[in-house]
Design a protein around this motif. Structure first.
Motif, PDB file in Angstrom:
ATOM      1  N   ILE A 178       0.733  -1.260  -0.013  1.00 60.06           N
ATOM      2  CA  ILE A 178       0.008   0.084   0.078  1.00 60.06           C
ATOM      3  C   ILE A 178       0.846   1.221   0.025  1.00 60.06           C
ATOM      4  O   ILE A 178       0.707   2.188  -0.682  1.00 60.06           O
ATOM      5  N   ASP A 179       1.814   1.240   0.947  1.00 61.14           N
ATOM      6  CA  ASP A 179       2.731   2.469   0.965  1.00 61.14           C
ATOM      7  C   ASP A 179       3.443   2.598  -0.366  1.00 61.14           C
ATOM      8  O   ASP A 179       3.947   3.499  -0.888  1.00 61.14           O
ATOM      9  N   GLN A 232       1.194   3.880  -3.164  1.00 65.79           N
ATOM     10  CA  GLN A 232       1.192   5.412  -2.753  1.00 65.79           C
ATOM     11  C   GLN A 232       2.087   6.215  -3.256  1.00 65.79           C
ATOM     12  O   GLN A 232       2.188   7.289  -3.894  1.00 65.79           O
ATOM     13  N   SER A 233       3.442   5.962  -2.825  1.00 66.71           N
ATOM     14  CA  SER A 233       4.767   6.554  -2.831  1.00 66.71           C
ATOM     15  C   SER A 233       4.807   6.601  -4.633  1.00 66.71           C
ATOM     16  O   SER A 233       5.174   7.678  -5.234  1.00 66.71           O
ATOM     17  N   GLN A 241       2.327   9.266  -6.276  1.00 65.11           N
ATOM     18  CA  GLN A 241       2.594  10.532  -5.765  1.00 65.11           C
ATOM     19  C   GLN A 241       3.588  11.002  -6.780  1.00 65.11           C
ATOM     20  O   GLN A 241       3.598  12.233  -6.899  1.00 65.11           O
TER      21      GLN A 241
END
Length: 783
Positions: free
Chosen positions: A660-661, A664-665, A668
């Motif tokens: 998930i991280d 998202q990274s 972005q």
């Protein structure tokens, strides 16, 4: 909660002991197994056998009547003085142990009789708990009810481990004294009795002082118990140990690496709750220890060390080689004779010193890296925005004022030589100390220390000492090879790995390496440093390391000439070489003590050259990627209405982090993300196991990045034995077992017979190994 007082603990412990004793009558079928210990195997990186770690071959059971009478008396005195008066459990010892364990809230103390030790060795596992302790006591009482003291003691003395591969008193007598157990004298018997507690710590070949002290402790215990007289005790205390050298068949390849592997097992609680448990696991437990060591690279490393350091005046040296693409340690060697038996030889007292990972009693490294530390300063400076083109004065010596400290005066290696003004490239190529002294003041010693630590230097570096720039703080050869691997891998740190997996005799995986790589240096910075270090080899202090293919590296010499280094790398190999006076202490390696003045560009660079040439002989030439050109934004193109998204400094690494991280990274940063799932043993469910394109790739925002995410652990299957089968039969058997077959047609080394044509003669991984379902099994088949 009010802590239990000692009286309460004793009451509970006593009740437990009564229950233990009462429970014995209900078990009537307890029998002692006849299973012997199984030796452990340490494997090369290709799956072939490196060495067996002392197993059943070193056991030779004998009757109690065939042992010197003093031997069981010595063992009983130090291990269980009331052996003949208790019923299997020494009540005072168990009460003490149980009480202490209850007070601590955990199993913290032993208190075992000889019978309990024997039960634990042959009937119970290594679990350390109050339940197991009580179980041990119950079984010890049952064993004593069924078997005589004579039988239990005889079996115990034929089972216990005495170190150096000797199981049982007969093997130990032959290993240490070259005689049968029947002929042991008091000094020899007390030495063997003392080894039982910890054969490693009291190994008389490695630690004669500790072994002597332990022998004398047994002697004193026998005197106190009136088993021997004071004159007898005094006589033994005055005797030398009297051991014989290890037999030649105890020799094995890569001994310093094998010792490192043993230490890994001894210190990791996954292999046993206590050190004694871990020793039993290694020497009795039939472990299979898979390593990364390459037999070809190891031979090349040892050949290079012994080829250059061949003169009697030459000091010792060490080399560690790592594959920078995955952090696997491929060669690990020192030049001393590990199995030396001649006490008059020059370095006999240092025969077991592992100079590849030299550390003091406090665990800190002891060898100064000199100018091989400068690339870490350069990397920190480039990240701070200082360009290679920046010029510095380069006088022969310079004094730099320090806040709160004495002024720092430093000089160039060549006394009295100044260089006018130099940019950072030429200052590195010529290893100019006075420039790097000014550079570290611009960057800050703390940033250099943090940069080196991030890249793999494990020394507790001082952050307020600018002399760090010229290698004043000690490091290990192992760490230097690992840290330079970051430069070779485009700024990605691959933690060093030398043991990949450990399984027990049933194939259960006890340990598996799961290194997590990380981007600790921007790719462009790593490439820029590499470009400078290539020039060190092409035209600077490292010319003796040239091998006819792209090489980057740096020389280093300690200020007192007691340490000399070369650390170099190609895209496929990174190796650190050290040569130095074994004692250190400022002893310089200069004539007449040594045949030449030894500095980093002499013996170390030449050792690296010979090693790398051999190790890479069959590897195609690789090239280092060039750093991206630095361009300034144009001020005249603002009228354009359509532009391409700029390429960033390189795709960020998200392997090893939560999916998930990771998504998202990347989102972005403007990337699209595609997720695929696959089982993984290396990473837990929900974590990224791979990415495509790889970290560091120049990918424009808007591109799609595919992430592979772990779903859980794959099934573990046992590799079949296909040796001797025809190629198609071998492949079919491998597929039936749940693996992928890769058949390699290659002639078996002679002698061979015509009957072996078309048949499998080698496989990797070996049969009996536990491998993940779908893994590839390589099979070599004769033409």
């Amino acid at each position: 909660m009010v802590p239990m007082n000692r009286r309460g603990c004793l009451i509970i412990a006593s009740v437990l002991l009564v229950l233990v004793a009462a429970s014995c009558r209900y078990t009537t079928h307890l029998r002692l197994p006849n299973e012997q210990a199984v030796s452990s195997r340490i494997l090369w990186g290709d799956g072939t056998l490196l060495t067996r770690v002392h197993g059943v071959e070193d056991r030779d059971p004998v009757k109690l009547a065939d042992m010197a009478a003093v031997l069981p008396r010595a063992v009983i005195a130090i291990e269980d003085a009331r052996y003949y008066s208790h019923g299997g459990v020494e009540l005072r010892g168990v009460v003490r142990a149980v009480t202490h364990n209850l007070e601590q809230g955990r199993a913290a103390e032993g208190g075992s009789t000889i019978t309990q030790q024997y039960v634990r060795a042959v009937l119970l596992g290594n679990e350390k708990s109050l339940k197991r302790k009580l179980h041990e006591a119950v079984m010890a009482i049952q064993i004593e009810d069924r078997y005589s003291k004579h039988t239990i003691l005889e079996r115990y003395l034929n089972t216990v481990y005495f170190g150096n591969g000797a199981y049982g008193v007969q093997a130990a007598s032959r290993v240490y004294f070259g005689k049968d157990a029947a002929t042991l004298d008091l000094s020899q018997a007390t030495l063997l009795a003392g080894l039982i507690r910890s054969p490693t710590d009291y190994n008389p070949h490695l630690y004669p002082g500790a072994a002597t002290a332990r022998r004398n402790e047994v002697v004193e215990r026998m005197r106190i118990l009136h088993r021997i007289s004071e004159p007898e005790a005094a006589f033994v205390r005055a005797l030398p140990l009297g051991i014989i050298p290890l037999a030649q068949n105890e020799r094995y390849p890569a001994p310093f690496f094998v010792e490192k592997v043993k230490k890994f097992i001894f210190t990791d609680p996954r292999f046993g709750a206590t050190k004694a448990d871990r020793e039993r696991a290694l020497f009795n437990g039939g472990l299979t220890i898979e390593t990364t060591l390459d037999p070809v690279w190891q031979l090349e490393a040892e050949t290079a060390l012994h080829g250059i350091l061949a003169d009697p005046t030459d000091p010792p040296g060490a080399i560690v080689a790592i594959d920078p693409r995955d952090g696997h340690v491929r060669a690990y060697a020192s030049s001393q004779e590990f199995f030396a038996t001649d006490p008059t030889s020059r370095f006999f007292n240092f025969a077991h010193n592992d100079f590849a990972n030299a550390r003091g009693e406090d665990g800190q490294p002891t060898r100064s890296p000199g100018s091989t530390f400068k690339p870490f300063v350069l990397a920190a400076a480039l990240q701070d925005g200082i360009p290679l083109s920046k010029n510095y004065d380069a006088p022969a010596s310079i004094t730099i004022p320090l806040v709160g400290q004495e002024p720092w005066t430093l000089s160039n290696f060549e006394t009295g030589r100044g260089y006018g003004r130099l940019n950072l490239t030429d200052a590195t190529v010529n290893s100019v100390n006075t420039v790097y002294g000014q550079l570290v003041m611009d960057v800050g010693a703390a940033k250099v220390a943090f940069q080196a630590a991030a890249m793999g230097i494990t020394t507790k570096l001082e952050t307020d000492k600018p002399s760090i720039a010229i290698g004043s703080q000690p490091v290990t050869v192992f760490d230097m090879a690992s840290a330079y691997g970051v430069f070779a891998a485009d700024g990605v740190r691959h933690p060093p790995v030398y043991v990949t997996r450990v399984t027990n005799r049933t194939g259960e995986v006890l340990y598996e390496a799961h290194p997590v790589q990380s981007q600790v240096l921007p790719p462009n910075i790593a490439r820029t440093v590499t470009g400078v270090l290539q020039q060190v080899v092409q035209r600077g202090t490292g010319v003796n390391a040239r091998i006819g293919r792209p090489v980057a590296g740096k020389t280093g010499t300690a200020e007192d000439f007691s340490d000399a280094w070369f650390v170099g790398y190609t895209p496929e190999l990174v190796a650190a070489v050290w040569v130095g006076e074994p004692e250190g202490n400022g002893i310089p390696m200069v004539p007449p003590r040594t045949r030449i003045q030894i500095i980093g560009g002499t013996f170390p660079a030449r050792i690296w050259q010979i090693f790398a040439s051999g190790a890479l002989a069959n590897v195609p030439n690789g090239d280092f990627p060039a750093p991206d050109a630095v361009t300034k934004p144009s001020s005249t193109s603002t009228t354009s209405t359509t532009t391409k998204a700029p390429i960033g400094p390189g795709l960020v690494n998200v392997v090893g982090i939560n999916a998930i991280d990771a998504v998202q990274s990347l989102a972005q940063k403007g990337y699209r993300v595609n997720v695929v799932n696959a089982p993984s043993r290396r990473y837990p469910p929900g974590y990224v196991t791979a990415q495509d394109p790889a970290a560091g790739s120049p990918v424009r925002p808007g591109a799609t990045i595919t992430l592979t995410v772990a779903t859980g652990r794959p099934r573990v299957l046992i590799v079949p034995n296909v040796l001797g089968l025809l190629a198609d039969q071998a492949a079919a058997e491998i597929r039936r077992s749940g693996f992928v077959a890769n058949v390699i047609v290659q002639s078996e080394p002679p002698p061979t017979s015509i009957e072996s044509s078309g048949k499998a003669w080698k496989q990797s991984p070996i049969s009996g190994s536990a491998e993940d379902e779908g893994s590839t099994i390589n099979v070599w088949v004769n033409p």
